[in-house]
Design an enzyme around this catalytic site. Structure first.
Site, PDB file in Angstrom:
ATOM      1  N   GLU A 151       1.104  -3.851   4.175  1.00 27.18           N
ATOM      2  CA  GLU A 151       2.961  -3.137   3.571  1.00 27.18           C
ATOM      3  C   GLU A 151       2.340  -1.574   4.019  1.00 27.18           C
ATOM      4  O   GLU A 151       1.586  -1.218   3.843  1.00 27.18           O
ATOM      5  CB  GLU A 151       2.932  -3.001   1.637  1.00 27.18           C
ATOM      6  CG  GLU A 151       3.136  -4.265   1.535  1.00 27.18           C
ATOM      7  CD  GLU A 151       4.369  -4.154   0.719  1.00 27.18           C
ATOM      8  OE1 GLU A 151       5.684  -3.584   1.114  1.00 27.18           O
ATOM      9  OE2 GLU A 151       4.889  -5.284   1.034  1.00 27.18           O
ATOM     10  N   CYS A 190       5.329   6.042  -0.159  1.00 25.88           N
ATOM     11  CA  CYS A 190       6.181   5.309   1.176  1.00 25.88           C
ATOM     12  C   CYS A 190       7.827   5.277   0.804  1.00 25.88           C
ATOM     13  O   CYS A 190       8.113   5.330   1.915  1.00 25.88           O
ATOM     14  CB  CYS A 190       5.070   3.896   0.993  1.00 25.88           C
ATOM     15  SG  CYS A 190       5.305   3.073  -0.143  1.00 25.88           S
TER      16      CYS A 190
HETATM   17  P1  NAD Z   1      -4.779   4.122   6.217  1.00 26.43           P
HETATM   18  O1  NAD Z   1      -4.281   3.225   6.799  1.00 26.43           O
HETATM   19  O2  NAD Z   1      -5.104   5.064   6.631  1.00 26.43           O
HETATM   20  O3  NAD Z   1      -5.796   3.213   4.783  1.00 26.43           O
HETATM   21  C1  NAD Z   1      -4.833   2.065   3.968  1.00 26.43           C
HETATM   22  C2  NAD Z   1      -6.434   1.816   3.333  1.00 26.43           C
HETATM   23  O4  NAD Z   1      -6.909   0.933   4.708  1.00 26.43           O
HETATM   24  C3  NAD Z   1      -7.953   1.758   2.786  1.00 26.43           C
HETATM   25  O5  NAD Z   1      -8.466   1.814   1.791  1.00 26.43           O
HETATM   26  C4  NAD Z   1      -8.343   2.250   4.231  1.00 26.43           C
HETATM   27  O6  NAD Z   1      -9.762   2.903   3.786  1.00 26.43           O
HETATM   28  C5  NAD Z   1      -8.245   1.221   5.319  1.00 26.43           C
HETATM   29  N1  NAD Z   1      -8.983   0.988   6.487  1.00 26.43           N
HETATM   30  C6  NAD Z   1      -9.052   2.140   7.442  1.00 26.43           C
HETATM   31  N2  NAD Z   1      -9.457   0.915   8.126  1.00 26.43           N
HETATM   32  C7  NAD Z   1      -9.354   0.033   8.466  1.00 26.43           C
HETATM   33  C8  NAD Z   1      -9.897  -0.821   9.346  1.00 26.43           C
HETATM   34  N3  NAD Z   1     -10.017  -0.469  10.306  1.00 26.43           N
HETATM   35  N4  NAD Z   1      -9.856  -2.369   8.879  1.00 26.43           N
HETATM   36  C9  NAD Z   1      -9.717  -2.187   7.472  1.00 26.43           C
HETATM   37  N5  NAD Z   1      -9.083  -1.377   6.141  1.00 26.43           N
HETATM   38  C10 NAD Z   1      -9.345  -0.508   6.879  1.00 26.43           C
HETATM   39  O7  NAD Z   1      -3.833   4.005   4.862  1.00 26.43           O
HETATM   40  P2  NAD Z   1      -3.721   5.629   3.680  1.00 26.43           P
HETATM   41  O8  NAD Z   1      -3.726   7.315   4.567  1.00 26.43           O
HETATM   42  O9  NAD Z   1      -4.672   5.382   2.746  1.00 26.43           O
HETATM   43  O10 NAD Z   1      -2.240   5.753   2.885  1.00 26.43           O
HETATM   44  C11 NAD Z   1      -1.327   6.466   3.393  1.00 26.43           C
HETATM   45  C12 NAD Z   1      -0.498   5.600   4.072  1.00 26.43           C
HETATM   46  O11 NAD Z   1      -0.073   3.625   3.208  1.00 26.43           O
HETATM   47  C13 NAD Z   1       1.440   5.456   5.317  1.00 26.43           C
HETATM   48  O12 NAD Z   1       1.561   5.067   6.030  1.00 26.43           O
HETATM   49  C14 NAD Z   1       1.931   5.345   3.500  1.00 26.43           C
HETATM   50  O13 NAD Z   1       3.798   5.261   4.324  1.00 26.43           O
HETATM   51  C15 NAD Z   1       1.754   3.423   3.335  1.00 26.43           C
HETATM   52  N6  NAD Z   1       1.991   3.370   2.575  1.00 26.43           N
HETATM   53  C16 NAD Z   1       2.671   2.247   2.252  1.00 26.43           C
HETATM   54  C17 NAD Z   1       3.393   1.146   0.978  1.00 26.43           C
HETATM   55  C18 NAD Z   1       4.318   0.096   1.265  1.00 26.43           C
HETATM   56  O14 NAD Z   1       4.063  -0.032   0.224  1.00 26.43           O
HETATM   57  N7  NAD Z   1       4.729  -0.518   2.643  1.00 26.43           N
HETATM   58  C19 NAD Z   1       2.565   2.181  -0.009  1.00 26.43           C
HETATM   59  C20 NAD Z   1       1.660   3.472   0.152  1.00 26.43           C
HETATM   60  C21 NAD Z   1       1.384   3.559   1.167  1.00 26.43           C
END
Ligand code: NAD
Length: 480
Positions: free
Chosen positions: A246, A280
């Site tokens: 997502e 999002c």
């Molecule tokens: P992010 O991708 O930076 O982090 C999300 C999670 O992934 C965190 O727990 C982070 O620690 C982890 N992560 C980071 N690098 C990783 C790796 N190499 N391996 C595994 N895990 C890793 O996102 P964010 O800044 O926390 O959130 C914002 C983003 O999330 C925005 O782009 C938003 O659109 C998206 N989002 C999408 C939805 C949806 O349902 N489509 C919902 C909410 C947020």
């Protein structure tokens, strides 16, 4: 406050004894020290999940549904604490944390418990045989979640994963770890069997990566940014893990020529600025029919100008701080880019420091920002900013609106506003997105498919899609 990992039913220090800091973005104060866990902690969590799996998966789905109800009841008792904690950790207004974050975290468990009870066995009769679809859990699943709706999005995965008999290794965002800790505390208080729910705190490239790579974790449900999603896919695909992604969005809000602006403008504002645009699903590209463009701009800007940016604990606050100073700087860099690209700031555009209901200068506050005059193909109008910044564009025909709506790499959500609901419904089918609302926004029925197309994700969550993701099916064909 010092928080710990939750592994095998116990709160435990990280094996490598490294810790890191967690801050309140609304005033910059230090609020918690959290584990910076490592692959060794993930190994320990997987070991405990492996031990727990046979017993947990042997329960019937109805017995596990009863567990979900117990968890919902227990969360209900600490609803206010959840809201206060989420507001502290994210800077979001307390009113929003109550009505959205806390409420939905509870209803995620209630919904999946009820949904389980409504499921019928899948049986397909043939003239000479019967097919029985047997469902078993995936096994151990990794749940990785972002900071914008911390407990809401974590429980959206935890509830169906538990229901289908899986054991969990969860990793919340390192920026917002506190309510996941409340969930772990709740699981411990309820004496959920040890190892069924494990929580490992830390950085994405360390703990997250270890979850992705662990050979005993059979499925990954990830919510986060598109670029992180690429790393997740790249790591998990060669291991043939089941994957749900997502990801990001840059959603279009389409206002047709027949829209009634009096009722539409507040709806469009809600779609644009809920949680300071850090949802999002937020509609950050507003496409308006040319015939009503000027009137829409006037009413929209007037109402955005009047929005209250303030202390998250104040009940009258509409926008709190954004998630961090670093994120604030990213948002500001997009406002600078918009000006470079020829945009005109119609409202906001600067930090909210004065003349408001007391935002703290050390907090990450920015005014809701409206930008006009940009091409719909500009970077500002097509890249995800994930803050309280919207761009306005005009169109003349429905075809043009659809072309503009579909012009980004994303395809998560959108909304269409019109007096003619059927026209809106038909147009919605032409938007390349997983979800489109007509005359509303983020109006959620948890049975419906939730997810994105293009670079907004792979797969769907919600209702039977979540049950299907968190299980494997065996078709048993019995010949008569
Ligand atoms: P992010 O991708 O930076 O982090 C999300 C999670 O992934 C965190 O727990 C982070 O620690 C982890 N992560 C980071 N690098 C990783 C790796 N190499 N391996 C595994 N895990 C890793 O996102 P964010 O800044 O926390 O959130 C914002 C983003 O999330 C925005 O782009 C938003 O659109 C998206 N989002 C999408 C939805 C949806 O349902 N489509 C919902 C909410 C947020």
């Amino acid at each position: 406050m010092i928080i710990s990992n939750f592994i095998d039913g116990k709160f435990t220090e990280p094996i490598e004894e490294r810790m890191m800091d967690n801050f309140n973005p609304a005033d910059g104060t230090h609020i918690a020290t959290i584990p910076r866990a490592s692959a060794a902690d993930v190994d320990a969590a997987v070991l405990s999940a492996k031990k727990a799996l046979p017993q947990w998966s042997a329960l019937t789905i109805l017995e596990r549904a009863d567990w979900l109800d117990k968890i919902a009841d227990a969360l209900e008792e600490i609803k206010e604490e959840i809201a206060q904690t989420e507001s502290l950790d994210t800077g979001k207004p307390i009113s929003l944390a109550r009505s959205t974050d806390a409420a939905r975290s509870i209803s995620n468990f209630r919904f999946f418990a009820e949904f389980a009870r409504s499921q019928e066995p899948l049986v397909f009769e043939m003239s000479d045989a019967t097919n029985y679809v047997h469902t078993s859990p995936l096994g151990i699943v990794g749940l990785i979640t972002p900071w914008n709706l911390p407990l809401y999005l974590l429980t959206w995965k935890v509830a169906p994963a538990l229901l289908m008999g899986n054991c969990i290794i969860a990793k919340p965002s390192e920026i917002t770890p506190l309510t996941a800790n409340l969930l772990a505390r709740t699981m411990q208080r309820l004496q959920l069997p040890d190892g069924v729910f494990n929580l490992v705190h830390g950085l994405g490239p360390e703990v997250g990566q270890a979850i992705l790579e662990h050979p005993d974790i059979g499925g990954i449900s990830f919510t986060g940014g598109t670029s992180t999603g690429r790393i997740v896919a790249r790591t998990a695909a060669p291991l043939f893990k089941k994957l749900s992604l997502e990801l990001g969005g840059k959603n279009a809000t389409i206002i047709l020529d027949d829209a009634n602006l009096e009722s539409v403008v507040p709806g469009v504002i809600r779609a644009a600025f809920t949680n300071s645009g850090q949802v999002c699903l937020c509609g950050s590209r507003i496409l308006i029919h040319q015939s009503i463009y000027d009137e829409f701009c006037k009413q929209f800007v007037e109402q955005v100008d009047a929005m209250v940016v303030g202390d998250p604990s104040d009940e009258s606050t509409q926008l709190g701080s954004v998630i961090s100073m670093e994120h604030l700087q990213k948002i500001e860099s997009y406002i600078d880019l918009a000006i470079e690209e020829g945009g005109e700031i119609l409202s906001g555009g600067s930090r909210a420091m004065t003349g408001q209901v007391g935002p703290n200068p050390a907090g990450a506050y920015i005014r809701p920002t409206v930008i006009g005059g940009l091409s719909h193909l500009s970077r500002t109008s097509t890249e995800e900013i994930f803050g309280p910044v919207v761009t306005l564009h005009s169109f003349t025909t429905d075809d043009e609106a659809i072309e503009m709506a579909n012009c980004t790499e994303y395809g998560l959500a959108g909304s269409i506003w019109t007096e003619d609901a059927e026209r809106g419904r038909q147009l919605a089918e032409r938007v390349d997105s997983g979800m489109v609302w007509v005359n509303t926004w983020m109006h959620r029925d948890l049975r419906t498919p939730f997810g994105g197309v293009k670079n907004s994700g792979v797969g769907r969550e919600g209702g039977r899609w979540s049950l299907s993701f968190f299980s494997e099916m065996t078709n048993v064909c019995v010949k008569r």
